[in-house]
Design a protein around this motif. Sequence first.
Motif, PDB file in Angstrom:
ATOM      1  N   ARG A 199       0.307  -9.561  11.352  1.00 50.92           N
ATOM      2  CA  ARG A 199       1.235  -8.570  11.881  1.00 50.92           C
ATOM      3  C   ARG A 199       2.618  -8.804  11.291  1.00 50.92           C
ATOM      4  N   HIS A 200       3.371  -7.718  11.198  1.00 49.59           N
ATOM      5  CA  HIS A 200       4.723  -7.778  10.658  1.00 49.59           C
ATOM      6  C   HIS A 200       5.657  -7.057  11.624  1.00 49.59           C
ATOM      7  N   PRO A 201       6.126  -7.760  12.638  1.00 48.38           N
ATOM      8  CA  PRO A 201       6.906  -7.106  13.698  1.00 48.38           C
ATOM      9  C   PRO A 201       8.269  -6.605  13.252  1.00 48.38           C
ATOM     10  N   LYS A 202       8.800  -7.106  12.134  1.00 43.33           N
ATOM     11  CA  LYS A 202      10.127  -6.674  11.712  1.00 43.33           C
ATOM     12  C   LYS A 202      10.105  -5.403  10.863  1.00 43.33           C
ATOM     13  N   VAL A 203       8.938  -4.910  10.520  1.00 49.11           N
ATOM     14  CA  VAL A 203       8.848  -3.663   9.760  1.00 49.11           C
ATOM     15  C   VAL A 203       9.111  -2.506  10.720  1.00 49.11           C
ATOM     16  N   ARG A 204      10.204  -1.811  10.502  1.00 51.00           N
ATOM     17  CA  ARG A 204      10.613  -0.743  11.403  1.00 51.00           C
ATOM     18  C   ARG A 204      10.451   0.649  10.790  1.00 51.00           C
ATOM     19  N   ARG A 205      10.229   0.728   9.477  1.00 52.28           N
ATOM     20  CA  ARG A 205      10.056   2.035   8.844  1.00 52.28           C
ATOM     21  C   ARG A 205       9.119   1.882   7.654  1.00 52.28           C
ATOM     22  N   PHE A 206       8.194   2.838   7.537  1.00 52.35           N
ATOM     23  CA  PHE A 206       7.246   2.871   6.423  1.00 52.35           C
ATOM     24  C   PHE A 206       7.342   4.246   5.784  1.00 52.35           C
ATOM     25  N   ILE A 207       7.726   4.282   4.508  1.00 49.55           N
ATOM     26  CA  ILE A 207       7.913   5.535   3.778  1.00 49.55           C
ATOM     27  C   ILE A 207       6.905   5.582   2.640  1.00 49.55           C
ATOM     28  N   GLY A 208       5.968   6.518   2.716  1.00 45.54           N
ATOM     29  CA  GLY A 208       5.019   6.746   1.637  1.00 45.54           C
ATOM     30  C   GLY A 208       5.507   7.871   0.738  1.00 45.54           C
ATOM     31  N   VAL A 209       5.448   7.687  -0.559  1.00 41.40           N
ATOM     32  CA  VAL A 209       5.952   8.660  -1.529  1.00 41.40           C
ATOM     33  C   VAL A 209       4.824   9.014  -2.487  1.00 41.40           C
ATOM     34  N   GLY A 210       4.394  10.283  -2.462  1.00 40.67           N
ATOM     35  CA  GLY A 210       3.252  10.670  -3.290  1.00 40.67           C
ATOM     36  C   GLY A 210       2.076   9.752  -3.035  1.00 40.67           C
ATOM     37  N   SER A 211       1.828   9.470  -1.766  1.00 40.27           N
ATOM     38  CA  SER A 211       0.916   8.389  -1.394  1.00 40.27           C
ATOM     39  C   SER A 211      -0.516   8.667  -1.836  1.00 40.27           C
ATOM     40  N   GLY A 212      -1.181   7.598  -2.252  1.00 41.24           N
ATOM     41  CA  GLY A 212      -2.603   7.688  -2.573  1.00 41.24           C
ATOM     42  C   GLY A 212      -3.490   7.511  -1.363  1.00 41.24           C
ATOM     43  N   LEU A 213      -2.906   7.577  -0.169  1.00 41.50           N
ATOM     44  CA  LEU A 213      -3.673   7.351   1.047  1.00 41.50           C
ATOM     45  C   LEU A 213      -4.805   8.367   1.199  1.00 41.50           C
ATOM     46  N   LEU A 250      -1.689   4.572  12.258  1.00 40.30           N
ATOM     47  CA  LEU A 250      -1.108   3.237  12.311  1.00 40.30           C
ATOM     48  C   LEU A 250      -0.707   2.826  13.726  1.00 40.30           C
ATOM     49  N   ASP A 251      -0.911   3.720  14.698  1.00 43.43           N
ATOM     50  CA  ASP A 251      -0.404   3.471  16.048  1.00 43.43           C
ATOM     51  C   ASP A 251       1.099   3.189  15.978  1.00 43.43           C
ATOM     52  N   HIS A 252       1.772   3.967  15.111  1.00 48.91           N
ATOM     53  CA  HIS A 252       3.164   3.669  14.802  1.00 48.91           C
ATOM     54  C   HIS A 252       4.113   3.957  15.960  1.00 48.91           C
ATOM     55  N   HIS A 253       3.778   4.928  16.823  1.00 51.01           N
ATOM     56  CA  HIS A 253       4.663   5.207  17.953  1.00 51.01           C
ATOM     57  C   HIS A 253       4.678   4.031  18.928  1.00 51.01           C
ATOM     58  N   HIS A 254       3.506   3.502  19.230  1.00 49.21           N
ATOM     59  CA  HIS A 254       3.432   2.380  20.162  1.00 49.21           C
ATOM     60  C   HIS A 254       4.075   1.130  19.565  1.00 49.21           C
ATOM     61  N   ARG A 255       3.938   0.957  18.253  1.00 52.96           N
ATOM     62  CA  ARG A 255       4.498  -0.228  17.583  1.00 52.96           C
ATOM     63  C   ARG A 255       5.937  -0.011  17.128  1.00 52.96           C
ATOM     64  N   ARG A 256       6.495   1.175  17.396  1.00 49.15           N
ATOM     65  CA  ARG A 256       7.878   1.501  17.066  1.00 49.15           C
ATOM     66  C   ARG A 256       8.145   1.388  15.566  1.00 49.15           C
ATOM     67  N   ILE A 257       7.218   1.943  14.800  1.00 58.26           N
ATOM     68  CA  ILE A 257       7.385   2.035  13.348  1.00 58.26           C
ATOM     69  C   ILE A 257       7.584   3.503  12.990  1.00 58.26           C
ATOM     70  N   GLU A 258       8.677   3.785  12.323  1.00 62.33           N
ATOM     71  CA  GLU A 258       8.901   5.152  11.845  1.00 62.33           C
ATOM     72  C   GLU A 258       8.102   5.341  10.552  1.00 62.33           C
ATOM     73  N   TRP A 259       7.202   6.336  10.571  1.00 61.74           N
ATOM     74  CA  TRP A 259       6.333   6.562   9.416  1.00 61.74           C
ATOM     75  C   TRP A 259       6.638   7.934   8.836  1.00 61.74           C
ATOM     76  N   ARG A 260       6.968   7.965   7.559  1.00 60.14           N
ATOM     77  CA  ARG A 260       7.216   9.232   6.853  1.00 60.14           C
ATOM     78  C   ARG A 260       6.385   9.268   5.580  1.00 60.14           C
ATOM     79  N   GLU A 261       5.962  10.464   5.228  1.00 62.25           N
ATOM     80  CA  GLU A 261       5.248  10.683   3.967  1.00 62.25           C
ATOM     81  C   GLU A 261       5.929  11.824   3.223  1.00 62.25           C
ATOM     82  N   TYR A 262       6.399  11.534   2.018  1.00 65.00           N
ATOM     83  CA  TYR A 262       7.044  12.532   1.167  1.00 65.00           C
ATOM     84  C   TYR A 262       6.124  12.861  -0.008  1.00 65.00           C
TER      85      TYR A 262
END
Length: 707
Positions: free
Chosen positions: A254-268, A398-410
């Motif tokens: 786990r990485h508790p200090k990660v507060r924002r994840f920004i995917g750019v042209g993501s291969g997801l 990612l369950d990002h709301h519960h983990r308080r991670i802001e997730w954006r995909e551009y």
Amino acid sequence: MAKNKQRNTARWRVGYLFVHGIGNQKPGTTLEWGRATFDALREVHGEQLLSWRDQPLAASPEDDAIRHAEVVVSLGSGGASRRALFAEALWADKFTELGRPSIRRTLTFLVASLPLLFWIVGPDRRDLRVLTSPSRSLRARGEAELAQMRLLWRLLTLAVIATALAYGISLAAHSLLVSALLLGLLAWFARSRRNLLWHVRVAAVDEERTRQLLTHLHRKVAWMERHCDKVVIVAHSQGGYLMHRVLSPTADRRHPKVRRFIGVGSGLKPINLLKTFDNSRIGPGLWGLVFLVPGWLWGLGPWTWQPLGWLVQTVLRQLCLALQVTVTPSATLGDPHLTELRREAIAAELHRALTAAPSLRLDLAHGAAIVVSLALAFLLGRLIHAALQARPPYPLDLDHHHRRIEWREYSSPHDMVGRMLAPALPDNVEQPWIAPVGQPLSDHTLYFHRTGSLPRRLAADLLGDLGLEPEAADWDQAVTRLDKVRRQQGTRRRTLQGLLIGTFATLLAAPRLFDGPSILLAYLHAWLPLALLLLVLTVLFSLLAHRSAGRAARRFTASLSGDTPSRRTRWRVRIVPLGPRLLPTVATATGGLVAVYGTVRFFLTARQYGDTHVWQGYPLLFPVGIGLLLVACASAAGYPVRARWYGAIAVLGSMALYSAPAPSAMGAPWELRPEGTLLGALAMCLVLGLIGSLHARLRAVDLTAQV
């Protein structure tokens, strides 16, 4: 030693970790994305208030420092220095430890992945929203037509690429030496580190090697967490998929200090689909559906492409009969005998069209093909559904709301990787489009270009993370306005490019369609000029887009810094609403058709009777027609066409007007010259188009006034 230890325990308020995508990146290249963000801030606020320092932390046995830099921002009321850490997470070098690529596995993966083309050329989320909208307004119909045009454009591009590959392979097959050289080159490429398809395969189907990459990236994120109070991850392409795995709730660490994840042209999305295709039952099922498509299309032939070819040919031939009026001397237009001959020609053409009309009734063979195709498709669909139930796809949440991670995909609407419709991401994750710049492959790699809007978006985020709320709010509003204008400008530019391709593709295919109702044969006859057309327009519009992006960036800098706009920062985007576009589009398109038809008609007459018996000015009709069609496409796309374009076309028309007439018309009244009627029709279209364009320019909306 004590000094190094003190430097290695230094902490920053926020750290940005940049993760590259597919490729063989070198150390430091990914950190340039952070440099572009820093340069965007420096251009606005000056070098005195911002500084960049490479490698402030020295590597030690206890802490192996990755490539990084410190950014110091001295903005705000007190002018206090605020520090941020930029670092890169390089994972391409790990492939040297994972073994050399395999030719057999690469080819197997390539064949198994070909059904992904349906998702690449299919509609994206923008198209789906438009095509499923219940609105029937003029704007909604226009957007639906644009979505259909985008789909046809992708299919045409794919067809041209496939035809060019088939043609190249057929040429190479005639020479044993060339074939051996090409096969040897492909074998060397497949076994080399440049085999980027192997990178995708590892992420999609090789879980053991993927876990080694994930362990490597876990260490990169942990290094950032040791030195930063808050971590922001910016991941591009395949790096977006890998970092999604790193941040997954089911990850090993786990990485508790990660507060924002920004995917750019993501291969997801594509890699998630490829993992699904790897299922032993899903992959064959998808290939079965692919092989059913030809049978299904052949069965629907009497209801689809056969009537379409007949309809296109009929409309084209009737249009030619109607355009004959434009090359008829005006004094003879009311001649009863000539009118009767024209009526008989139209009746004969209608009779020919009706007798040649394909039957809409299905015979036994076509009906059986449809029934068998649908039955097998239903069976394969049930098998695929059962396989998905037994082995669910990789979870995207990612369950990002519960983990308080802001997730954006551009992503960009032109990026064939990031714009895919499925699988769906959680709500509010996918952000508004980033304006397209070049062609699909280059757009996937230009998100962090110095003239792009994404580095400026990251700059606004950085100011907010450093506690500079007023400055961050100003940047956020300015970037939002810039994004909106560039998206609308990009849509207009892409619309013009699509209209030009459609217009000239129709002109190239028209001679073959006039003789026979086969769209396939017409395409095969014109595919090489179409390929050259696509290439030339792609290069041209990419250059225009890059120039416009540079002007937009300079205008953005001038507006935020308070500088007086100059000629170098001039950037103006004026778009005409849908209503005022109608008159200039219809008038100039009609004039263009008349001019092109006149060119063909006089050319055929010259071939039959000789150049000395034909009006000498007819070659000038061709540039007049091309110019009018260009103006029509620009007007339909929403460009406020200047009067100088009409002036240039009028000059060409005047040169044609004063060219030598045909010998049979020498000394005869103006009314007996066939070119007189043609030039009169063109003049009328030109005047109506000019009036419509002047009115459209008055109604044009200046979008850049808000930037």
